[in-house]
Write a protein that holds these residues in place. Structure first.
Motif, PDB file in Angstrom:
ATOM      1  N   SER A  31       0.826  -1.206   0.000  1.00 10.82           N
ATOM      2  CA  SER A  31       0.000   0.000   0.000  1.00 10.82           C
ATOM      3  C   SER A  31       0.861   1.256   0.000  1.00 10.82           C
ATOM      4  O   SER A  31       0.579   2.219  -0.735  1.00 10.82           O
ATOM      5  N   THR A  35       0.862   4.012  -3.011  1.00 12.14           N
ATOM      6  CA  THR A  35       0.506   5.406  -2.779  1.00 12.14           C
ATOM      7  C   THR A  35       1.610   6.340  -3.264  1.00 12.14           C
ATOM      8  O   THR A  35       1.343   7.365  -3.908  1.00 12.14           O
ATOM      9  N   ALA A  73      -5.275   2.425  -3.503  1.00 14.28           N
ATOM     10  CA  ALA A  73      -5.295   3.851  -3.169  1.00 14.28           C
ATOM     11  C   ALA A  73      -6.242   4.146  -2.015  1.00 14.28           C
ATOM     12  O   ALA A  73      -5.967   5.010  -1.184  1.00 14.28           O
ATOM     13  N   PHE A 123      -2.307  13.553  -1.539  1.00 10.35           N
ATOM     14  CA  PHE A 123      -3.276  12.466  -1.693  1.00 10.35           C
ATOM     15  C   PHE A 123      -4.595  13.002  -2.239  1.00 10.35           C
ATOM     16  O   PHE A 123      -5.202  12.402  -3.132  1.00 10.35           O
TER      17      PHE A 123
END
Length: 221
Positions: A31, A35, A73, A123
């Motif tokens: 993860s 990202t 995501a 993000f």
């Protein structure tokens, strides 16, 4: 009785707790790399093969942990979907669904909880720039609203297809959608987390106040 061979195999296998811990570490590693690549390159432009190479795992390992690319995501999605329903199911004695959700949102905003929308500018920009992730986020809002409707029906002993819990969930869900997007917009405008918290907490009170006349006494524990 175990044979010598099976005894050795059993004793050399890692304990269940350790296996689960290693799985969580691998999941988090994948993860984190995903990202980083999504932010650097864009969601659509990043491949599963690139993520696997960065995490030093096989492509199959990536898809085993994350069946869909969007899952890489939006790795808080399970908590996001369950959040409103969980709050209502565990509301305090004498507390209505509206009061419980108002209190929970204030707590989440104070804590800058990612599930409430606090994600940081990089993000938030990654989400805003990706049609795929934007569409998936809408799906998650729909799923969260549906889960809330189910819980409201259960807690009020109402048939799940009754219009009342579905309407209440739609209204409460709409406030949370609006506040989530507000947090994203303020994040993209480079407001500080503290400023965002102050702003959305004030605006949340105004939004929830609009629902008080219709839902203030609904689904009281």
């Amino acid at each position: 009785m175990a044979t010598a061979t099976t005894a050795v195999t059993s004793s050399s296998a890692p304990p269940a707790g350790l296996r689960e811990s290693k799985k969580q570490e691998t999941r988090q590693l994948i993860s984190d790399h995903a990202t980083r690549l999504f932010i650097a390159q864009g969601f659509e432009q990043t491949t599963i093969a690139e993520i696997a190479a960065a995490a030093r795992v096989a492509k199959k390992t990536v898809t085993n942990y994350f069946p869909r690319k969007e899952d890489l995501a939006l790795d808080h999605q399970d908590a996001f979907i369950a959040s409103l329903a969980h709050t209502v199911a565990h509301r305090r004695p004498g507390e209505s669904a509206l009061t419980a959700l108002r209190r929970a949102f204030t707590d989440a905003a104070t804590a800058a909880d990612p599930v409430a929308g606090f994600s940081g500018p990089d993000f938030a920009r990654m989400i805003a720039d990706s049609p795929t992730l934007t569409a998936r986020l809408r799906d998650l809002h729909d799923l969260r609203e549906s889960a809330l409707a189910t819980t409201l029906a259960t807690t009020t002993d109402t048939p799940h297809d009754d219009i009342t819990p579905r309407t209440a969930a739609a209204l409460l869900g709409a406030v949370h959608r609006t506040l989530f997007q507000r947090i994203q917009d303020l994040t993209l405008a480079d407001e500080s987390p503290a400023r965002i918290t102050t702003t959305v907490t004030t605006e949340a009170d105004l939004a929830f106040d609009l629902l008080e006349p219709s839902l203030g006494d609904y689904a009281v524990a």
